[in-house]
Write an enzyme that holds these catalytic residues in place. Structure first.
Site, PDB file in Angstrom:
ATOM      1  CB  ILE A  30      -0.941   0.005   1.218  1.00  0.00           C
ATOM      2  CG1 ILE A  30      -1.891  -1.182   1.140  1.00  0.00           C
ATOM      3  CG2 ILE A  30      -1.756   1.313   1.254  1.00  0.00           C
ATOM      4  CD1 ILE A  30      -2.854  -1.297   2.292  1.00  0.00           C
ATOM      5  CB  CYS A  31       3.944   2.065   1.947  1.00  0.00           C
ATOM      6  SG  CYS A  31       3.349   1.545   3.560  1.00  0.00           S
TER       7      CYS A  31
END
Lengths: 174, 243
Positions: free
Chosen positions: A46-47
């Protein structure tokens, strides 16, 4: 978690930038504003969408005299390898090993041992103007961060969903 | 160098998954019938009544255990399949969450975060491989988890029936009630020891398979002994009052 009006805790931490390892301090950042964004871990799924999002928008932030700094609990070498993996980044990644800086900003998740997904916008005096945190599994909006930076720099009272070019409202007592 | 045959190994694992039904069925058939024989031999004087009751118990037990295994496996399989379908639908809507969860699971098993990231990234190129691996690593769900209701039911019923014959046949063949009971309990002891020795001892590579056989025997015979004592205790309740 720090709130608007709080003084931003200073830092002087190892970082990775431009495929090099160095140190970065808050006092050493010369830009008018700073976007300091905490993210949970390097090498996650996600990052990178956020980190790449900030990288792609760096010119727009630069145009607003705003620096971008990413922070996670990973060490600087991990940051460097991850930045290579993502194809190099146009801003530094701070190594907050142990999460002390995240604790000072009130965004350390003890259960996970990582920082929350939190964003702080600091002014020229390094006072917090804006602070927001989102759940670990929900990526933040880079365009919203940029919109807020522009709204803050406009110096006007900006209504909901204000965008540059729209008329800012006069002060509304309600 | 001999190559590993994954298909043959998979078939072996699937067959071994049925050991539970076989051991459970035999043990329950032997134990229930031996308990009925021992209990009724203490409570009822007539040998024919004991045999009839044991036959009825065997038939009811085999059908009940077979139907129970069929229904149990069917319900379990349906619930698991439904849960897997739901998990997969949720996963397909949130690929990042699946990737993150799989990464965390791999890190928990000792891989560095960076190595886990690369593996998940490679798996992500084939979504089917990603979701299959995620279901196994994150939720512990895998295709081999599913039993076959029909084969489970048949195996359980037949195993119960075979187990029941072990004490019943000698009891029926020996004319004396007391000697028949002793013969039935003796064959029961031998078969229970053999089941424990073979399934718990040899198949699971125990160092002392005889110990597994003795443990199996002790549990089963202990239950039969308790059944006999209970039969003795309730015998007075069946006595016809004088007058």
């Amino acid at each position: 978690m720090l709130k608007p009006g709080d003084a931003a805790p200073a830092f002087d931490l190892p970082c990775a930038f431009d495929d090099k390892l160095s140190h970065l301090s808050l006092s050493g950042i010369r830009s008018e504003m700073v976007v300091l964004f905490f993210y949970p871990r390097d090498f996650s799924f996600i990052c990178p969408t956020e980190v790449i999002g900030f990288h792609k928008a760096r010119a727009a932030f630069n145009a607003e005299h705003t620096s971008i700094v990413g922070v996670s609990v990973d060490d600087a070498e991990s940051h460097r390898r991850w930045a290579r993996e993502l194809g190099s980044l146009g801003f530094p990644l701070l190594a907050d090993a142990g999460g002390n800086l995240a604790r000072k900003y009130g965004v350390f998740d003890d259960a996970e041992g990582t920082a929350l997904r939190a964003t702080f916008i600091l002014d020229a005096r390094r006072v917090v103007l804006y602070a927001v945190a989102s759940p670990v599994n929900v990526g933040r909006s880079v365009s919203e961060t940029l919109r807020v930076v522009r709204a803050l720099r406009s110096g006007k009272l900006c209504p909901a969903d204000w965008v540059p070019g729209a008329d800012a409202s006069p002060a509304d007592p309600d | 160098m001999a190559a590993l045959d994954p298909q043959a190994k998979r078939r072996t694992f699937e067959r071994l998954a049925n050991v539970r039904e076989i051991v459970f069925g035999i043990q329950d058939g032997v134990l229930t019938t031996a308990g009925v024989l021992a209990g009724l031999s203490g409570a009822v004087a007539q040998r024919s009544q004991v045999i009839l009751a044991a036959l009825a118990s065997t038939a009811a037990g085999a059908l009940s255990m077979g139907a129970g295994a069929y229904l149990g496996t069917r319900a379990e399989t349906r619930i698991l399949r439904s849960e897997m379908r739901r998990v997969r639908e949720e996963s397909q809507g949130q690929p990042y969450v699946v990737q993150e969860s799989l990464l965390a699971a791999l890190a928990k098993e000792g891989l560095s975060r960076e190595a886990g990231y690369r593996i998940v990234q490679l798996l992500s190129a084939a979504p089917q491989a990603l979701y299959n691996t995620a279901e196994e690593k994150i939720y512990g769900l895998a295709g081999a988890t599913f039993g076959n209701p029909l084969s489970d039911g048949l195996l359980m019923g037949v195993a119960f029936l075979l187990g029941a014959l072990v004490p019943l046949l000698p009891f029926m063949l020996v004319a004396s009630l007391r000697l028949g009971l002793i013969a039935g309990l003796a064959t029961t002891a031998i078969v229970l020891f053999a089941v424990g020795y073979a399934f718990e001892g040899r198949l699971s590579d125990q160092r002392y398979p005889a110990v597994a056989g003795l443990r199996f025997l002790a549990i089963a015979m202990g239950a039969a002994a308790i059944g006999y004592v209970i039969g003795l205790l309730i015998a007075p309740l069946g006595a016809v009052p004088a007058g």
